[in-house]
Motif scaffolding. Sequence first.
Motif, mmCIF file in Angstrom:
data_model
loop_
_atom_site.group_PDB
_atom_site.id
_atom_site.type_symbol
_atom_site.label_atom_id
_atom_site.label_comp_id
_atom_site.label_asym_id
_atom_site.label_seq_id
_atom_site.Cartn_x
_atom_site.Cartn_y
_atom_site.Cartn_z
ATOM 1 N N GLU A 74 0.867 -1.178 0.000
ATOM 2 C CA GLU A 74 0.000 0.000 0.000
ATOM 3 C C GLU A 74 0.901 1.224 0.000
ATOM 4 N N LEU A 84 -2.408 5.720 7.534
ATOM 5 C CA LEU A 84 -3.405 5.215 8.473
ATOM 6 C C LEU A 84 -4.521 4.486 7.730
ATOM 7 N N ASN A 85 -5.021 5.096 6.670
ATOM 8 C CA ASN A 85 -6.055 4.434 5.868
ATOM 9 C C ASN A 85 -5.541 3.117 5.305
ATOM 10 N N ALA A 86 -4.294 3.124 4.867
ATOM 11 C CA ALA A 86 -3.707 1.915 4.291
ATOM 12 C C ALA A 86 -3.648 0.805 5.336
ATOM 13 N N ARG A 88 -5.500 0.453 8.015
ATOM 14 C CA ARG A 88 -6.849 -0.036 8.323
ATOM 15 C C ARG A 88 -7.355 -0.943 7.205
ATOM 16 N N GLN A 89 -7.029 -0.588 5.979
ATOM 17 C CA GLN A 89 -7.398 -1.405 4.831
ATOM 18 C C GLN A 89 -6.749 -2.787 4.924
ATOM 19 N N ILE A 91 -5.521 -4.332 7.551
ATOM 20 C CA ILE A 91 -5.938 -5.120 8.708
ATOM 21 C C ILE A 91 -7.414 -5.511 8.593
ATOM 22 N N GLY A 92 -8.260 -4.539 8.279
ATOM 23 C CA GLY A 92 -9.697 -4.776 8.311
ATOM 24 C C GLY A 92 -10.218 -5.521 7.088
ATOM 25 N N ALA A 93 -9.694 -5.218 5.919
ATOM 26 C CA ALA A 93 -10.238 -5.812 4.707
ATOM 27 C C ALA A 93 -9.373 -6.966 4.192
ATOM 28 N N LYS A 95 -7.030 -8.513 5.911
ATOM 29 C CA LYS A 95 -6.780 -9.441 7.026
ATOM 30 C C LYS A 95 -5.351 -9.981 7.050
ATOM 31 N N PRO A 113 -0.354 2.633 16.811
ATOM 32 C CA PRO A 113 -1.429 2.394 17.771
ATOM 33 C C PRO A 113 -2.585 1.573 17.193
ATOM 34 N N VAL A 114 -2.865 1.728 15.893
ATOM 35 C CA VAL A 114 -3.950 0.975 15.268
ATOM 36 C C VAL A 114 -3.596 -0.509 15.198
ATOM 37 N N ARG A 118 -5.413 -3.723 17.223
ATOM 38 C CA ARG A 118 -5.909 -4.940 16.581
ATOM 39 C C ARG A 118 -4.983 -6.140 16.783
#
Lengths: 375, 291, 292
Positions: A74, A84-86, A88-89, A91-93, A95, A113-114, A118
Amino acid sequence: MLTRRSILAAASVAAIIFSSAASAQTPITIGAIEILTGPNNKYGIAIKNGFDLALEEVNKAGGVLGVPLAIAYEDSAGNKDQALNAARQLIGARKVPLILGPTLSNEMFAVGPVAVERRIPIVGTSTTANGITAIGPYVFRTSLPEADVIPVTLRTAKEKLGVKRVAVMYGHDDAFTKSAYDVMKGAIEKLGLETVATETFGSKDTDFSAQLTKIKALNPDAIVVSALVEAGAGILLAKKQLGIPDSVRVIGGNGLNSPQVPQVAGAAANGTLVGSPWFIDKADEANKSFVARYQAKYNMAPDQFAAQAYDTLFIVAKAITAAGEANPQKIRDALGKVTHQGVMGPFSFTPDRDPADTSGVVVIEMKDGKFQIFK
Amino acid sequence: MPEFVLPEVIDDFLFTYQNLVYSLGIHGLLALSMYVVLAVGQLSLGQAAFMGLGAYASALLTLKLGWSLPAALAGAMLIPAAAALIIGSPTLRLSGVYLALATIGLGEVQRLAFVNSDFTGGALGLSGIPTKAGLVSIYGSLLVALVLLVLVARSKIGRAMEAMREDELAAGALGINLPAYKLGALVASAMLAGLAGGLNAHVSSFISPNDYGFDAAVTILSFALLGGLGSPFAPILGAVILTLLPEVLRSLANYRGLVSGSIIVIAVMFMPRGLLIWRMGRIGVSSRRPS
Amino acid sequence: MLAQQLLNGLVVGSTYALFALGFTLMFGVLGVINLVYGFYLSLGAFIALFATQAGLSIWLALPAAALTTGVIAVVLDGLLLTPLRKAKAPELSSLMVTLGGTLFLYSLANLLFSTDIRRFPVGVVDATAYDIAGMRVSMTQLLIMGAVVVMVSALLFVMRGTRLGLGLRAMAERPDTAELMGVDSASLVRLVSLICGTLAGACGVLIGLNYNAIQPYMGEVMMLKGFAVIILGGLGDIRGALIGGLLIGMLETLTAGYIASTWKDAVGFVVLVLTLWIRPSGLFGRLAAKRA
């Protein structure tokens, strides 16, 4: 018995065939966030090259846990929010069980921290600022922090050049140069050196004559400088212009450890001392073969960021293998126990997830436009 | 122990897009703060500075004094308001360019002050700010600000502001207290930007002095110019578009400056008497240029 | 040490003055805070850089780059500001257009040239520093100080002593009346853009030579100081740009030398805010402080 054994053999043969035919199997995909576009992308590209070269070798040797390893990249473009968006992408999408990067310490302070929240291990390969691994128990780094490199440089200068009185200059508005200064200050005190002056400048400044005129009058043995390339080169030029003698060396942090410094400062850069976690002319076999293969694949010489990334991917692959499955918690636990002999030297993590071994640090000196090992 | 458990799919979705959802609300507030100044025909390039002031003020109140989120946010509004008074009172009596230049100056002085002070964490900034803000506080603030601005726009004050935009001299002749309105607008806008900064600090947990520079100020201006000044809803639309765009077109991120720059130029050039500029435009038409 | 510090301040101040001259002239005559001005500085430096890399002597590259920048300034002014002038748009519209234009141009330069710092080829000018009465001074520093003297005198002469200057002053005071009196304002606008762009371009080359630090954003850094200089000097005033520039350069150097270098960069902005509070029209401003 025989049949079972031959089935097993067939299976392992199949595994080897499949892993060499990489894409035929679902790979284990880890994430990476690097600066791939924008003005600072030279760092991100070098890191990606290092990862990709190592990835090729890992997969040629059978991948991890019998399947190929893959990296989902990313781009952060050097922007904190985008990093940060990358994350979350990833980790969340996607995986992913582990994240490599991000490139800058500033980005890590936002992203770390994010990942911790997680419980996803995140491994910085180029984040050298203080306090990175203190973000949380899932944040690792493989790059030697300045705190491990600068004291070596200063000690060498003291022992070999007899430096006793130093002046310090640092960029006060940049997290990287300020953090390196904090380390310098501590190391100078510990070595019992005398600081005759501490001067600051802005990272975008071009004029350093006022600070250096003051320093010249105080007549120090050396000038310790924490700066990025731009300001660093400007300081070297102004130092020469103001007639501060060449015997007064500039001792730099990692910011000055760049081939760009002599390109800009020319002969004024001669004599500059810096410490480096890796050096291209290191004579060991692993390093020589890495440099040759990197050169062949990318048609350019590797830098320290590529070298750090190269080693990191092997360390991570070892941890995944040791974990036995692509489980973030298990990988995290395994990372702490990995040992690796790479191009940077012997590697393992401290209990605080920083690199444990500093024996790879080399002090280098600028001579006629090229860094050489300082003897 | 979690109080209630979201289905994993929704949880992951929220996690993945959390930063984006928060940014939309915070950028909406920033666009409104820009709108308030432009609505009286003034140009401030200090919105990012006000935001930074709010971010630092609230973060310090939380970290050093342990204040609750609402109290810290109140601080995040009052301190930028004070800065707006200091900057605004001498400059708003002069022609519009003085405010623009002074607010640029404010941004720089403030950045250097944060960088030079150990209390504010110097160049390293402040980290470990508790992430106390969330959907409710962000969108609640945005809603309250929006409702208030709509009410103001429809009131006597709103009509006076419109008169100022249309023709400042005539408005002055009609007995509208121009300096008071201008200063009031600047202070209100500083409070909104400060609030956005406070919320931002309490969702991102890490702030540094270089986050609130000139580039950020220009981006905020492009929100308002893209959306227009027809109503308080317009600038929010601009913020939503410019926040989503780089996410939808990832490759666009590299060209962020090109995009924002073009939007400003196109909005001002090709609609100089249109929705965007005509309304805020008329001030200065008859004011003589200094020489 | 004091003598050397004063010289340092003089050199820095000269670069500020050099930069502020065209900036303030643009405002004085055209009535626009043209934020693209800073970009002209970067542009001049880059054109001269490419010219010298192609083998041109710096003494040819300098005027060529300055003039090319001037011509580009005329084109950009025609694209961005002439339509607004025709539409009689308010001054803040022009300010915003140039703001958008600047952002666009810097981003473009950034993509094309990257932010890597570059320098003129080694040896394009004599880099030796001379010892004069205990002070170290280099060729480029003398060049910068000389350029300031020449340019300020030339501009003052044109403005005060020629018909052209009369037209320019008329346009600055009352653009509409000037036109009625037969001043061809469209060509005067182009001429002023050419002069200012040329000044900025030359300034960029000289700064690039002196500090060996050429990168796309070099103009933006100067721009922030430029604001402080022209507000202190009085918007639109040529003497103001000179005195303001020298004063701020000197103050910065003395702050770094004798107080604390941490506050060096704040000097300009503190001066700016104080000027606005105490004397908004600046040192030489007359009509600048028009009350709303």
